[in-house]
Structures are given as structure tokens and as C-alpha cells.
Design a protein around this motif. Structure first.
Motif, PDB file in Angstrom:
ATOM      1  N   ARG A 190      -4.447  11.713  -5.283  1.00 45.15           N
ATOM      2  CA  ARG A 190      -5.453  10.902  -5.979  1.00 45.15           C
ATOM      3  C   ARG A 190      -5.884  11.564  -7.288  1.00 45.15           C
ATOM      4  N   LYS A 247      -4.806   1.785   1.744  1.00 45.50           N
ATOM      5  CA  LYS A 247      -5.629   2.954   1.427  1.00 45.50           C
ATOM      6  C   LYS A 247      -5.767   3.193  -0.075  1.00 45.50           C
ATOM      7  N   VAL A 248      -4.926   2.544  -0.852  1.00 49.00           N
ATOM      8  CA  VAL A 248      -5.005   2.718  -2.313  1.00 49.00           C
ATOM      9  C   VAL A 248      -5.202   1.369  -3.001  1.00 49.00           C
ATOM     10  N   ALA A 254      -0.041   9.553  -2.591  1.00 51.54           N
ATOM     11  CA  ALA A 254      -1.117   9.261  -3.539  1.00 51.54           C
ATOM     12  C   ALA A 254      -2.457   8.959  -2.888  1.00 51.54           C
ATOM     13  N   SER A 255      -2.481   8.796  -1.569  1.00 56.87           N
ATOM     14  CA  SER A 255      -3.764   8.550  -0.907  1.00 56.87           C
ATOM     15  C   SER A 255      -4.441   9.847  -0.486  1.00 56.87           C
ATOM     16  N   VAL A 259       1.898  -0.191  -6.435  1.00 50.84           N
ATOM     17  CA  VAL A 259       1.801   0.427  -5.121  1.00 50.84           C
ATOM     18  C   VAL A 259       3.042   0.060  -4.319  1.00 50.84           C
ATOM     19  N   VAL A 268       2.955   5.271  -0.832  1.00 52.51           N
ATOM     20  CA  VAL A 268       2.061   5.625   0.270  1.00 52.51           C
ATOM     21  C   VAL A 268       2.538   4.973   1.553  1.00 52.51           C
ATOM     22  N   ASP A 275      -7.738   0.357  -4.395  1.00 51.47           N
ATOM     23  CA  ASP A 275      -8.451   0.577  -5.653  1.00 51.47           C
ATOM     24  C   ASP A 275      -7.492   0.866  -6.808  1.00 51.47           C
ATOM     25  N   LEU A 276      -6.392   1.567  -6.508  1.00 49.63           N
ATOM     26  CA  LEU A 276      -5.400   1.853  -7.544  1.00 49.63           C
ATOM     27  C   LEU A 276      -4.641   0.579  -7.925  1.00 49.63           C
TER      28      LEU A 276
END
Length: 284
Positions: A13, A37-38, A7-8, A48, A32, A40-41
Motif C-alpha cells: 500500500r 481489499k483494494v 498491494a493490500s 486491480v 491481490v 479504494d485503489l
């Protein structure tokens, strides 16, 4: 629960972004290697989970509760079959309801060397005992857009594709196709050949750059070894230069062409115009 691997990355994304418009946030999880790295998600409420294709034991826990799992193919060429096989085994152990795999256009017959690990993965998936969907993604238009800057500087697009036609599509088109399969029913067991509605040769690609830049841009067809050397000279790593030069030769043999329009049918709209993408890249 829909779980998305990789997903990164670029495709991952875009998939998550499109999913967030259709599925409640608490029904989306991403897997991930590096959770930071995610971030923000995670801030949006997406689950995550840490998982690494090279650490199969981490994947079983990461895939828990997945009604549908999007297995985005790994990027370590030469190790991908081993990684994908481990992920499929983990998915089975975790009780995944449906596994959606991103493969390569006509992976079973493609002249691109890139197809080998995809075909091997498909074979394992077919015998794994998990309901599956195979998305055989064609070329991203973005792969060739990366050459626009150098074409404007050097007055030429270089490649080894000859007169081969390329039916590429935007990465977002492939992302929307994955989301369609993940959010709709009656796709289990299907194999989709996904490519752009329109095709072009690299000579036509160069002409489009010329049209929007007002410069004289030509296409220079090179032997595979010479094209690879040029890519290395431009600073590309060995693995990427090999992939691009081999894929161009595959394109000369029809490996990047398809006119079945399955992608536009799946996403319910025409695929993104390659000409519009070239124009935007030239004017950027």
C-alpha cells in the motif's frame, strides 16, 4: 506499466501511494488475492488484477503488459520459495521487462533462518532470464514499535537480541526505495542492501521508551525458548512467535545491522529516525 504484487499489505500500500505521486494512475496495476481489499485503489483508477501465489495460472494473466513488476515476498513462511518460483516463472511467461524482488538484508550470509527462502528465490531469479533488481530489505522499525505498549505496562522490553545492533528503517523508507527503482533507469542487475542510517541495541530502544514516557523501562534479555514462550503467552500465533524469537537471536549475531547507507542513498534523504518513531509511539 508498473505492476505491484501484495498491494493490500503494509509495504504494498505504501508503494502504491508513493507511485501515485510519480506515475499516471493508468500506468499502475496491482495484483491481490482479494480485490475487494483494494476497492479504494480501484476507485482512484488503479487497475486491480486478481492473482494468487498459490494459483500460478492466475499470475500469468495478472502480470501481462508489465514493463516493471514489484514482487513483494509472500508471508507464508515455509511456502514462500514455491510461491516465489511460481511467480518468477509466470513473470517470464508474461514477458515482464524488469522484476524487482523484496528480499532480506544480506540474504546470502544472514544468520536469520528467515533468509533461507529469500536466498533460494534469489538463486532462481538469477537464472530465470529476466532482468532483475534485488532489494534486500532490513528490519522494519515498526516490528519493534509493536512492543512499546507492553513495555509501558510491564516496565520492560523483552527479547533475545543481546547487545546486537539493529539498523532498522520505517516501512515507508523501504517503499520509497522500491518506487525509486521502479521509476528510474539503470538499476537492472543490482542488489541493494537496505537498512536504516542509525542503529540501536534493544537496551537503547528501552531507554528511549523510558525517556519519552518518564517511566523506568529496562531491557530483559531472554533465552530464545523463553522469549518465544513469552510471545505465545502474549497471544501471538506460533509462526510469528518463532519468527520474532529466531530473528532476535539473528540480531545478536549481527544479522540486522548494516552501515552502508544504501537505503538513504537510494531514496535521496536520511532514513526515518527510529527515535522519532519511538517518541510518537509512546505519546500515541
Amino acid at each position: 506499466m508498473i505492476v505491484v504484487t501484495g498491494a493490500s499489505g503494509q509495504l504494498g500500500r505504501l508503494v502504491v501511494s508513493a507511485l501515485l505521486k510519480k506515475v499516471p494512475t493508468n500506468e499502475i496495476a496491482v495484483v491481490v488475492r482479494s480485490p475487494e481489499k483494494v476497492a479504494d485503489l480501484a476507485a482512484l483508477g488503479v487497475q486491480v488484477r486478481q492473482g494468487d501465489y498459490n494459483q500460478p495460472e492466475s499470475l500469468v494473466a495478472a502480470f501481462q503488459g508489465a514493463d516493471k513488476l514489484l514482487l513483494i515476498s509472500a508471508n507464508e513462511i515455509g511456502r514462500r520459495f514455491e510461491q516465489h518460483s511460481a511467480a518468477i516463472a509466470a513473470a517470464k511467461q508474461a514477458g515482464v521487462g524488469l522484476l524487482v524482488y523484496t528480499s532480506l538484508l544480506r540474504a546470502d550470509t544472514s544468520p536469520l533462518p528467515l533468509c533461507v527462502e529469500h536466498a533460494q528465490t534469489e538463486a532462481v531469479l538469477r537464472t530465470a532470464g529476466i532482468p532483475f533488481v534485488i532489494l534486500r530489505n532490513g528490519w522494519y522499525t515498526e516490528n519493534y514499535l509493536a512492543s512499546v505498549g507492553s513495555a509501558l505496562q510491564l516496565g520492560a522490553v523483552f527479547g533475545s537480541a543481546g547487545d546486537g545492533r539493529i539498523a532498522s528503517a520505517a516501512c515507508v523508507d523501504y517503499a520509497e526505495a522500491a518506487v525509486a527503482v521502479l521509476t528510474q533507469e539503470n538499476h537492472s542487475g543490482k542488489v541493494y542492501e537496505l537498512a536504516g542510517d542509525e542503529s540501536y541495541s534493544l537496551a537503547e530502544f528501552a531507554a528511549e521508551i523510558a525517556l519519552h514516557s518518564g517511566k523506568n523501562i529496562t531491557y530483559q534479555n531472554l533465552p530464545e525458548a523463553d522469549f518465544k514462550t513469552a510471545l505465545l503467552g502474549a497471544g501471538l500465533p506460533e509462526w510469528l512467535a518463532t519468527l520474532l524469537s529466531e530473528s532476535d537471536v539473528g540480531a545478536s549475531k549481527g544479522g540486522l545491522f548494516d552501515d552502508s547507507h544504501q537505503l538513504s542513498q537510494l531514496i535521496g534523504r536520511p532514513t526515518t529516525s527510529w527515535k522519532a518513531m519511538v517518541e510518537k509511539a509512546v505519546k500515541a
